[in-house]
Design an enzyme around this catalytic site. Sequence first.
Site, PDB file in Angstrom:
ATOM      1  N   ARG A 113      57.821 -64.743  41.428  1.00 33.24           N
ATOM      2  CA  ARG A 113      58.834 -65.561  40.738  1.00 33.24           C
ATOM      3  C   ARG A 113      58.670 -67.055  41.033  1.00 33.24           C
ATOM      4  O   ARG A 113      59.346 -67.881  40.435  1.00 33.24           O
ATOM      5  CB  ARG A 113      60.235 -65.109  41.132  1.00 33.24           C
ATOM      6  N   CYS A 114      57.760 -67.401  41.939  1.00 32.18           N
ATOM      7  CA  CYS A 114      57.572 -68.790  42.365  1.00 32.18           C
ATOM      8  C   CYS A 114      56.412 -69.420  41.584  1.00 32.18           C
ATOM      9  O   CYS A 114      55.292 -68.911  41.601  1.00 32.18           O
ATOM     10  CB  CYS A 114      57.292 -68.825  43.866  1.00 32.18           C
TER      11      CYS A 114
END
Length: 112
Positions: free
Chosen positions: A10-11
């Site tokens: 998700r980064c």
Amino acid sequence: MKATIWHNPRCSKSRETLAILNDTPGVEVEVVDYLNHPPSRDELKALYAAAGLTPREGLRSGEDAAKLLRGASDDQILDAMVAHPILIERPLVETPKGVRLGRPPERVREIL
């Protein structure tokens, strides 16, 4: 060459770093989703030592739980990271040439 990335999908910085690794010829990438499979305290301590970072420098300071660690020792920070892996700044990349925190992602080129 083998490269291990302690990754959070998700980064954006983690995804950019993974793309650099995947686009580098001759690099075999092992992806570890560190939120689901966090490093042990000893592994984390060794990764930071190899990267030349203190646990405080590897702390994701923007997290609410990190604010509680303002006056904490390195040992207390490591314990908190193991208990709450979201506190680990990402991504960490390890190769036979060393360890780098992929912030900015281009830093991993130093160990490829």
